[in-house]
Design a protein around this motif. Structure first.
Motif, short mmCIF file in Angstrom:
data_model
loop_
_atom_site.label_atom_id
_atom_site.label_comp_id
_atom_site.label_asym_id
_atom_site.label_seq_id
_atom_site.Cartn_x
_atom_site.Cartn_y
_atom_site.Cartn_z
N ALA A 4 0.70 -0.83 -0.19
CA ALA A 4 -0.10 0.08 0.19
C ALA A 4 0.84 1.16 0.02
CB ALA A 4 -0.45 0.07 1.42
N LEU A 5 0.75 2.34 -0.82
CA LEU A 5 1.49 3.17 -1.04
C LEU A 5 0.72 4.24 -0.54
CD1 LEU A 5 2.27 2.88 -4.56
CD2 LEU A 5 3.69 2.58 -2.61
N SER A 6 1.39 5.34 0.08
CA SER A 6 0.79 6.33 0.91
C SER A 6 -0.03 8.15 -0.52
CB SER A 6 1.66 7.14 1.46
OG SER A 6 2.95 7.96 1.14
N LEU A 7 0.03 8.12 0.01
CA LEU A 7 -0.84 9.77 -0.62
C LEU A 7 0.73 9.99 -1.37
CD1 LEU A 7 -3.09 10.89 -2.17
CD2 LEU A 7 -3.60 12.19 -0.21
N GLU A 8 1.26 10.94 -0.48
CA GLU A 8 2.57 11.30 -0.59
C GLU A 8 3.12 10.18 -1.70
OE1 GLU A 8 2.25 14.73 1.07
OE2 GLU A 8 4.02 14.13 0.12
N ILE A 13 2.06 8.45 -3.68
CA ILE A 13 1.35 8.37 -5.44
C ILE A 13 1.45 9.12 -5.84
CG2 ILE A 13 -0.87 8.21 -6.15
CD1 ILE A 13 -1.51 6.21 -3.77
#
Lengths: 921, 92
Positions: free
Chosen positions: B74-78, B80
């Motif tokens: 899962a990637l953080s919003l930052e 992405i």
């Protein structure tokens, strides 16, 4: 009454006239007053004073009023019985029950009568105390052996044929009687056998008893003891029970395998008595079947990241070292004469080894190989044959890379063995070489062995049918393997040449000769030879094309010749052979027509079509097989001719219609439906003049319950084809077709039946294909959708509802996901932004996620495309932004989907910044 | 699930016999296979036809337009957004 008895006795008369008169009398009696007739029969059956012959005959006649091989007639008879006044039925039931145990003959006629009445009445809740009565017959102390035996027989018949649900509630009761009769201390073998047979028949509905430890232990004990009986029939029946128990209740067998089952079955396998040995071997073949299934389940579950529902106990692997030696011995007990239809321990052992190889994979090799090495050149032909059979049997399952060196090593010996002095050895060698070509092809298709192998195979084609037949199958595999291996250079077009090119002509010649052999009807030889020819044609490279052309003309000539032979056909066996030849020639035509170029096809299509039309005419009402193959040949002709097929439509149409109307032979019907689809695809809009007639027959078939259900998906698919072909001209059929699709899309099935689940998936897939074809057809293939497609607007909600319910189904197949995605994409591209509210739902979103993750490239592609189409709508048709967003989303995968909501929230500064950046570019 | 080979009364013969050498390849079986081949070829043709009309090319396994597995990190919003903007800068 006396008269009836005499008449009944005459039904066994060797005098044909007496017999016919008697039967006529009985028929009349039945017709004039059936209830009375049935009562009289039951009286005759019941009274011990009457002669055995009369009682037996009465029993048969009585049974015949309730039994028929035709399921529809049987239902009629059963309804008829249920309509009799209750006092009549009670009278008969009392008599037949009372007759149990009083007869002199074996098997009991009364048992059959009790059973057939029970099969009629119990499922509708009548005769509720029968089972109790029967159980009492068996368990009451002092019951006579004859009573016990005939009662257990009756129980056996009932268990065999009754719907499990109707009797499951009585399973405890039934088992009590059965086990009582099966016990080791039951002195009467007839009783014991009847009980054991009844157990075999009851295994499917006694599940809850097997689930309870104590009961299961008891049943297993009784069964295992029965396997030790010195009476062969009882032994065999008990072993049959073990075999069935193993497949039905695998997960409960751990407790018994070590202490009992292993020894019992191994002992059985060694038995001199064939029926016993067969059961022992079958037990282990079944174990392999189960464990292979469990291995598949395990790997599927692993992919989904969850534990499997059931696990294998690897019994086969564990028993391997003990099983293989016994099986090798059994392999050496061959029959000298080859009876194709006979099943015997030797053949069973061969099949068992193949199953063990698939199940245990590499493990089996070290157990088999020593035997092979030791015996492949033994002076006893039985051991040579067993060695080669064993070798051929393990070529599938173990890792091919591990097998290849040993196969290559064995090639010279095998090639030599094609000339062995024993015909049995030659037969097995030909088969084994076929396995090599199929499974380890590199060992055959190489410079070292290919020529030698071919020479030896061709030489053996002149031998006995049993050998030549296996050689033909080997050549089939070789042709496929050689083509597979060939270098296609720059893509997946046809290769210019391959390793068989130099041998192609002589191979075709010798195969054509083989098909002409007078003994071709033995050992399936003619079939095998034509199949080999077909494979050579199908799998031929460019430089063999001239021979393909030549062969096409030869096949055509033969077709014309065999049609001339129609008038000479006299005997039934002649008829069968001529039909087979016609079928095989049509089939060979199919394979050459797939190779023939679009330029060459029109040059030969006239005589080919003429021959096919004649074939349709002569085979009407006779051979469905010939019609099917002729229809398939027409299919391939349509494929290669395209619109050039139009000129044959008038002449062909009557036969196509006869095929479509063939309700009795559903495979012919299905073939005709398939051709209809091909014609739509091939002719395009030129199919229009024929559509009224074709459509009315297709619609009629859909509504006809006598048409086999397998035909229905095919018909739905053709609706799609026709819509694509006709384009806007399809509108005249739109309402009718949409109505049928509406109905079909709502079909439900018994979800506990795997076959029905498969059928449901097929039905849904073709429904979706039909909708797709209609949308695409009405839309047209120009840049802008034609106005006719708006006619679908009111049906769009239903299509979406359908897709949504499909999406929610856990058992949906991958092709269904693909077709759903395709339709979603089509609807979006036609109806634009209006679709958004319908497709932006969780079920559809999840469906597309599943599609995007599919391993099938078609499903993945369509799901991605559909996703893109939806995105396109969301961003007001801005393609560039839509593409960028689609690329981003897909690149970062699920993470992005999780954050989607946040990302699109306008308050995010980053988002604004990014949008601004994009806008500048 | 009961093994396919066993008949109702437990006799294995007819179904198992089909697996012995080439015994299973009789006329009916080969005809059934021809039907299946026909059906597969038809499906393939239809699929091609539709792909053309929709203007779609079959997905190439090596392309960047790949959906990653659910089990991907899962990637953080930052991360992405950084990823997207860095993509942009590489193409601008």
């Amino acid at each position: 009454m006396e008269q009836v008895i005499q008449i009944l006795e005459k039904t066994t008369s060797p005098d044909k006239n007496e017999l016919e008169t008697a039967l006529k009398y009985l028929e009349q009696a039945a017709q004039s007053n059936l209830p009375e007739y049935v009562k009289v029969l039951s009286d005759v059956l019941h009274h011990g004073r009457n002669s055995t012959v009369a009682r037996m005959a009465a029993g048969i006649q009585l049974k015949n009023t309730l039994a028929s091989n035709d399921p529809k007639v049987k239902v009629q008879y059963q309804q008829r019985w249920l309509a009799f006044p209750p006092d009549v039925r009670d009278y008969v039931k009392t008599n037949v029950l009372g007759a149990l145990g009083t007869e002199q003959n074996r098997p009991s006629s009364a048992a059959q009568c009790v059973a057939y009445i029970a099969l009629t009445e119990i499922p509708v809740g009548q005769w509720p105390n029968l089972i109790d009565r029967l159980v009492a017959n068996v368990t009451t102390p002092g019951a006579t052996d004859m009573t016990k035996e005939s009662t257990l027989e009756a129980i056996g018949y009932i268990c065999q044929d009754i719907e499990p649900e109707a009797i499951a509630a009585q399973s405890n009761n039934i088992l009590t009687a059965i086990v009582h009769g099966m016990k080791r201390d039951e002195p009467n073998d007839h009783v014991r056998l009847a009980a054991t047979t009844a157990l075999l028949n009851s295994l499917e509905f006694t599940r809850q008893n097997f689930e309870r430890d104590a009961e299961r232990h008891f049943i297993m004990q009784v069964v295992c003891e029965a396997t030790q009986s010195t009476n062969t029939q009882i032994k065999v029946a008990a072993l049959q029970c073990l075999v069935k128990i193993m497949s039905l209740y695998y997960q409960y067998m751990e407790h018994y395998m070590g202490p009992a089952l292993f020894a019992i079955t191994l002992e059985a396998m060694k038995s001199e008595i064939d029926e016993v040995a067969l059961q022992g071997i079958e037990f282990w073949s079944n174990v392999c079947d189960e464990e292979v299934d469990l291995a598949i389940e395990a790997s599927e579950a692993a992919e989904l990241g969850r534990p499997p529902e059931r696990t294998s106990r690897f019994y086969a692997k564990g028993a391997l070292q003990y099983l293989v030696p016994v099986l090798m011995m059994t392999l050496s007990k061959q029959e000298e004469a080859d009876d194709d239809d006979e099943w015997n321990p030797c053949k069973a052992a061969g099949v068992c080894i193949m199953l063990l190889a698939t199940c245990t994979e590499d493990d089996i090799v070290p157990h088999v190989l020593p035997f092979v090495k030791e015996n492949i050149k033994h002076q006893n032909w039985r051991l040579r044959d067993a060695a080669i059979m064993a070798f051929g049997s393990i070529l599938e399952g173990p890792d091919p890379t591990n097998l290849k060196p040993m196969v290559e090593q064995a090639m010279p010996t095998l090639i030599e063995a094609l000339n062995d002095e024993s015909v049995v050895v030659r037969d097995t060698t030909a088969w084994t070489l076929g396995r090599v070509c199929e499974l380890i092809p590199d060992a055959a298709c190489n410079d070292t062995y290919l020529k030698l192998l071919l020479e030896a195979l061709v030489h053996s084609l002149k031998g006995e049918p049993r050998v030549a037949s296996n050689v033909c199958w080997a050549l089939s595999s070789l042709a496929e393997a050689a083509y597979e291996q060939a270098d296609t250079g720059d893509g997946d077009g046809e290769p210019p040449t391959y390793c068989l090119s130099a041998f192609f002509d002589p191979l075709v010649d010798v195969l054509l000769q083989t098909t002409d052999r007078a003994d071709g009807n033995q050992c399936n030889l003619r079939n095998a030879a034509y199949e080999a020819l077909m494979e050579l044609m199908k799998n031929s490279p460019h430089d063999c094309y001239p021979t393909v052309q030549k062969t096409t003309m030869i096949i055509l000539e033969r077709l014309q010749q065999v049609l001339h032979m129609e008038t000479q056909v006299q005997s039934h066996s002649d008829r069968v052979q001529v039909n087979d030849i016609q079928s095989l020639l049509c089939a060979t035509l199919q394979s050459v027509l797939r190779k023939v170029t679009p330029e060459d096809a029109p040059k030969i299509s006239d005589p080919i079509m003429a021959a096919l039309l004649q074939m349709f005419q002569t085979s009407q009402g006779k051979s469905g097989g010939v019609q099917e193959d002729a229809l398939l040949a027409v299919s391939t002709l349509v494929e290669v001719l395209g619109q050039n097929f139009l000129k044959y439509m008038e002449a062909f149409k009557p036969y196509l219609c006869l095929g479509l109307r063939n309700v009795d032979d559903y495979t012919v019907c299905a073939a005709a439906v398939g051709v209809t689809g091909d014609i739509c695809r091939g002719l395009g809009d030129k199919v229009e003049p024929f559509c009224d007639e074709l459509m009315s027959m297709l619609v009629e078939n859909l509504g006809n319950n006598n048409v086999h259900r397998n035909v229905k998906p095919a018909i739905l698919s053709v609706f799609g084809d026709m819509a694509l072909a006709l384009g806007p001209k399809f509108t005249k059929y739109l309402e009718v077709v949409l109505q049928m699709l509406h109905q079909a899309s709502q079909a439900q099935v018994d979800r506990s039946d795997f076959d029905m689940l498969d059928y449901l998936n097929e039905l849904r897939e073709t429904c979706l294909e039909a909708y797709t074809g209609i949308v695409q057809g009405l839309k047209g293939d120009g840049p802008n959708p034609k106005q006719e497609v708006q006619l679908l607007r009111t049906h769009v909600p239903h299509m979406i509802t359908f897709i949504t319910s499909v999406a929610a189904d856990e058992e949906k197949s991958d092709p269904v996901v693909a077709s759903s995605a395709g339709l979603i994409g089509d609807l979006c591209s036609v109806f634009g932004a209006d679709m958004l509210q319908l497709v932006e739902t969780d079920p559809i979103g999840n469906l597309l996620i599943q599609g995007r993750r599919s391993k099938t490239s078609k499903t993945k592609t369509l799901a991605m495309w559909a996703t893109k189409e939806i995105r396109r709508l969301k961003s007001n048709n801005s393609t560039w932004i839509a593409d960028k967003m689609a690329a981003a989303e897909l690149w970062w995968g699920r993470a992005l989907l999780q954050h989607e909501e946040q990302l699109f929230r306008p308050s995010s500064c980053r988002w604004k910044h990014w949008c601004a950046q994009l806008a500048r570019q | 699930m009961p093994a396919p080979a066993a008949a109702r009364d437990g006799s294995p013969g007819p179904n198992r016999l089909k697996s012995f050498k080439n015994a299973g390849k009789n006329m009916e079986e080969m005809r059934r296979r021809r039907q299946e081949t026909s059906i597969e070829l038809r499906k393939a043709k239809k699929d091609d036809q539709l792909l053309k009309r929709r203007n779609v090319t079959l997905d190439d396994p090596g392309s960047p337009l790949q959906e990653q597995n659910a089990s991907g990190p899962a990637l953080s919003l930052e991360e992405i957004i950084n990823g997207i903007t860095s993509n942009d800068s590489s193409t601008s």
